[in-house]
Design a protein around this motif. Structure first.
Motif, PDB file in Angstrom:
ATOM      1  N   ALA A 222       6.090   9.100  13.922  1.00  0.00           N
ATOM      2  CA  ALA A 222       5.930  10.191  14.883  1.00  0.00           C
ATOM      3  C   ALA A 222       6.927  11.316  14.629  1.00  0.00           C
ATOM      4  O   ALA A 222       8.103  11.064  14.407  1.00  0.00           O
ATOM      5  N   ALA A 223       6.428  12.559  14.656  1.00  0.00           N
ATOM      6  CA  ALA A 223       7.293  13.721  14.445  1.00  0.00           C
ATOM      7  C   ALA A 223       6.713  14.923  15.191  1.00  0.00           C
ATOM      8  O   ALA A 223       5.504  15.054  15.334  1.00  0.00           O
ATOM      9  N   ASP A 224       7.601  15.805  15.636  1.00  0.00           N
ATOM     10  CA  ASP A 224       7.169  17.045  16.248  1.00  0.00           C
ATOM     11  C   ASP A 224       6.425  17.894  15.219  1.00  0.00           C
ATOM     12  O   ASP A 224       6.619  17.741  14.010  1.00  0.00           O
ATOM     13  N   GLU A 225       5.640  18.827  15.716  1.00  0.00           N
ATOM     14  CA  GLU A 225       4.825  19.676  14.843  1.00  0.00           C
ATOM     15  C   GLU A 225       5.644  20.410  13.789  1.00  0.00           C
ATOM     16  O   GLU A 225       5.215  20.532  12.646  1.00  0.00           O
ATOM     17  N   LYS A 226       6.818  20.886  14.133  1.00  0.00           N
ATOM     18  CA  LYS A 226       7.608  21.687  13.201  1.00  0.00           C
ATOM     19  C   LYS A 226       8.382  20.859  12.185  1.00  0.00           C
ATOM     20  O   LYS A 226       8.986  21.405  11.266  1.00  0.00           O
ATOM     21  N   LYS A 227       8.360  19.539  12.336  1.00  0.00           N
ATOM     22  CA  LYS A 227       9.029  18.665  11.379  1.00  0.00           C
ATOM     23  C   LYS A 227       7.998  18.120  10.392  1.00  0.00           C
ATOM     24  O   LYS A 227       6.848  17.879  10.740  1.00  0.00           O
ATOM     25  N   THR A 228       8.440  17.890   9.186  1.00  0.00           N
ATOM     26  CA  THR A 228       7.565  17.334   8.167  1.00  0.00           C
ATOM     27  C   THR A 228       7.323  15.862   8.449  1.00  0.00           C
ATOM     28  O   THR A 228       8.263  15.116   8.717  1.00  0.00           O
ATOM     29  N   ALA A 229       6.065  15.459   8.380  1.00  0.00           N
ATOM     30  CA  ALA A 229       5.720  14.052   8.589  1.00  0.00           C
ATOM     31  C   ALA A 229       5.974  13.266   7.305  1.00  0.00           C
ATOM     32  O   ALA A 229       5.723  13.751   6.200  1.00  0.00           O
ATOM     33  N   THR A 230       6.469  12.056   7.457  1.00  0.00           N
ATOM     34  CA  THR A 230       6.718  11.189   6.309  1.00  0.00           C
ATOM     35  C   THR A 230       5.387  10.768   5.695  1.00  0.00           C
ATOM     36  O   THR A 230       4.499  10.281   6.408  1.00  0.00           O
ATOM     37  N   PRO A 231       5.212  10.950   4.385  1.00  0.00           N
ATOM     38  CA  PRO A 231       3.954  10.563   3.734  1.00  0.00           C
ATOM     39  C   PRO A 231       3.619   9.088   3.975  1.00  0.00           C
ATOM     40  O   PRO A 231       4.506   8.240   4.041  1.00  0.00           O
ATOM     41  N   GLY A 232       2.330   8.802   4.121  1.00  0.00           N
ATOM     42  CA  GLY A 232       1.865   7.432   4.293  1.00  0.00           C
ATOM     43  C   GLY A 232       1.910   6.927   5.719  1.00  0.00           C
ATOM     44  O   GLY A 232       1.608   5.766   5.972  1.00  0.00           O
ATOM     45  N   THR A 233       2.276   7.791   6.671  1.00  0.00           N
ATOM     46  CA  THR A 233       2.374   7.378   8.064  1.00  0.00           C
ATOM     47  C   THR A 233       1.137   7.826   8.853  1.00  0.00           C
ATOM     48  O   THR A 233       0.368   8.675   8.398  1.00  0.00           O
TER      49      THR A 233
ATOM     50  N   GLU B   2       1.307   9.608  11.481  1.00  0.00           N
ATOM     51  CA  GLU B   2       1.573  11.023  11.777  1.00  0.00           C
ATOM     52  C   GLU B   2       1.111  11.915  10.634  1.00  0.00           C
ATOM     53  O   GLU B   2       0.457  12.944  10.866  1.00  0.00           O
ATOM     54  N   ALA B   3       1.418  11.555   9.398  1.00  0.00           N
ATOM     55  CA  ALA B   3       1.022  12.366   8.246  1.00  0.00           C
ATOM     56  C   ALA B   3      -0.500  12.427   8.129  1.00  0.00           C
ATOM     57  O   ALA B   3      -1.065  13.486   7.856  1.00  0.00           O
ATOM     58  N   TRP B   4      -1.171  11.306   8.365  1.00  0.00           N
ATOM     59  CA  TRP B   4      -2.636  11.289   8.306  1.00  0.00           C
ATOM     60  C   TRP B   4      -3.215  12.187   9.401  1.00  0.00           C
ATOM     61  O   TRP B   4      -4.201  12.892   9.171  1.00  0.00           O
ATOM     62  N   GLY B   5      -2.611  12.218  10.580  1.00  0.00           N
ATOM     63  CA  GLY B   5      -3.110  13.001  11.701  1.00  0.00           C
ATOM     64  C   GLY B   5      -3.005  14.504  11.520  1.00  0.00           C
ATOM     65  O   GLY B   5      -3.501  15.266  12.351  1.00  0.00           O
ATOM     66  N   ARG B   6      -2.371  14.941  10.439  1.00  0.00           N
ATOM     67  CA  ARG B   6      -2.264  16.379  10.153  1.00  0.00           C
ATOM     68  C   ARG B   6      -2.642  16.712   8.721  1.00  0.00           C
ATOM     69  O   ARG B   6      -2.499  17.837   8.275  1.00  0.00           O
ATOM     70  N   SER B   7      -3.171  15.742   8.002  1.00  0.00           N
ATOM     71  CA  SER B   7      -3.485  15.900   6.588  1.00  0.00           C
ATOM     72  C   SER B   7      -4.793  16.674   6.355  1.00  0.00           C
ATOM     73  O   SER B   7      -5.781  16.460   7.052  1.00  0.00           O
TER      74      SER B   7
ATOM     75  N   PRO C 105      12.599  -0.954  18.798  1.00  0.00           N
ATOM     76  CA  PRO C 105      13.279   0.272  19.213  1.00  0.00           C
ATOM     77  C   PRO C 105      13.014   1.464  18.283  1.00  0.00           C
ATOM     78  O   PRO C 105      13.017   2.605  18.714  1.00  0.00           O
ATOM     79  N   ARG C 106      12.747   1.200  16.991  1.00  0.00           N
ATOM     80  CA  ARG C 106      12.504   2.271  16.000  1.00  0.00           C
ATOM     81  C   ARG C 106      11.570   1.749  14.919  1.00  0.00           C
ATOM     82  O   ARG C 106      11.408   0.543  14.751  1.00  0.00           O
ATOM     83  N   ASN C 107      11.021   2.695  14.162  1.00  0.00           N
ATOM     84  CA  ASN C 107      10.238   2.379  12.954  1.00  0.00           C
ATOM     85  C   ASN C 107       9.057   1.441  13.230  1.00  0.00           C
ATOM     86  O   ASN C 107       8.877   0.438  12.544  1.00  0.00           O
ATOM     87  N   ASN C 108       8.238   1.777  14.215  1.00  0.00           N
ATOM     88  CA  ASN C 108       7.078   0.963  14.546  1.00  0.00           C
ATOM     89  C   ASN C 108       5.916   1.207  13.606  1.00  0.00           C
ATOM     90  O   ASN C 108       5.860   2.233  12.918  1.00  0.00           O
ATOM     91  N   SER C 109       5.002   0.245  13.582  1.00  0.00           N
ATOM     92  CA  SER C 109       3.830   0.285  12.715  1.00  0.00           C
ATOM     93  C   SER C 109       2.608  -0.151  13.507  1.00  0.00           C
ATOM     94  O   SER C 109       2.736  -0.690  14.614  1.00  0.00           O
ATOM     95  N   MET C 110       1.432   0.061  12.906  1.00  0.00           N
ATOM     96  CA  MET C 110       0.200  -0.394  13.534  1.00  0.00           C
ATOM     97  C   MET C 110      -0.781  -0.833  12.453  1.00  0.00           C
ATOM     98  O   MET C 110      -0.634  -0.463  11.292  1.00  0.00           O
ATOM     99  N   ARG C 111      -1.765  -1.627  12.879  1.00  0.00           N
ATOM    100  CA  ARG C 111      -2.854  -2.001  11.985  1.00  0.00           C
ATOM    101  C   ARG C 111      -4.113  -2.189  12.809  1.00  0.00           C
ATOM    102  O   ARG C 111      -4.059  -2.476  14.003  1.00  0.00           O
ATOM    103  N   ALA C 112      -5.237  -2.013  12.160  1.00  0.00           N
ATOM    104  CA  ALA C 112      -6.530  -2.149  12.829  1.00  0.00           C
ATOM    105  C   ALA C 112      -6.817  -3.608  13.142  1.00  0.00           C
ATOM    106  O   ALA C 112      -6.372  -4.513  12.441  1.00  0.00           O
ATOM    107  N   ILE C 113      -7.564  -3.802  14.208  1.00  0.00           N
ATOM    108  CA  ILE C 113      -8.073  -5.148  14.540  1.00  0.00           C
ATOM    109  C   ILE C 113      -9.535  -5.157  14.150  1.00  0.00           C
ATOM    110  O   ILE C 113     -10.268  -4.233  14.418  1.00  0.00           O
TER     111      ILE C 113
END
Length: 133
Positions: free
Chosen positions: A68-79, A81-86, A125-133
């Motif tokens: 997760a990142a604010d709009e003005k910050k660069t999203a980390t590739p492969g996340t 967040e990055a997919w949601g703005r790619s 607390p940080r660095n969470n992930s998700m996967r499809a069910i």
């Protein structure tokens, strides 16, 4: 579970469990949207993000970092967040609709997919992930 309408929004918690927010469907919007209320801030995302994100996660076949990142910050590739703005996602760019508030896709969409039974999300607390069910 509530209806996900403006009158009965989903009440969700961010993956780290630090903030509660509401989100609901606005199918009459142009385009149809998810309206996310975080305190006094309103964010809007394309409604189709739920199905599109689930389809993308299914193709990943593994845990994906949220990033997760604010709009003005660069999203980390492969996340998420990055997919949601790619430019390579199904809408060709941002799922966020409100200029200046288009980011945080990786914070507010994953708990909704989890609540809908479409994904698993870690709740560290940080660095969470998700996967499809």
């Amino acid at each position: 579970m509530t209806a996900g309408t403006q009158q009965e929004p989903w009440v969700l918690t961010t993956p780290p469990g630090t903030s509660q927010y509401t989100i609901y469907r606005d199918e009459r919007g142009e385009p149809p949207a998810l309206v996310c209320q975080v305190g006094a801030t309103t964010l809007k995302y394309r409604l189709r993000a739920v199905e599109d994100l689930h389809a993308w996660l299914t193709g990943q076949d593994d845990w994906v970092p949220l990033g997760a990142a604010d709009e003005k910050k660069t999203a980390t590739p492969g996340t998420v967040e990055a997919w949601g703005r790619s430019p390579d996602n199904p809408v060709g760019g941002w799922y966020g609709l409100r200029n200046g508030y288009r980011g945080r896709f990786g914070m507010y969409l994953p708990p909704l997919l989890e609540a809908l039974g479409l994904a698993e999300v870690t709740h560290d607390p940080r660095n969470n992930s998700m996967r499809a069910i």
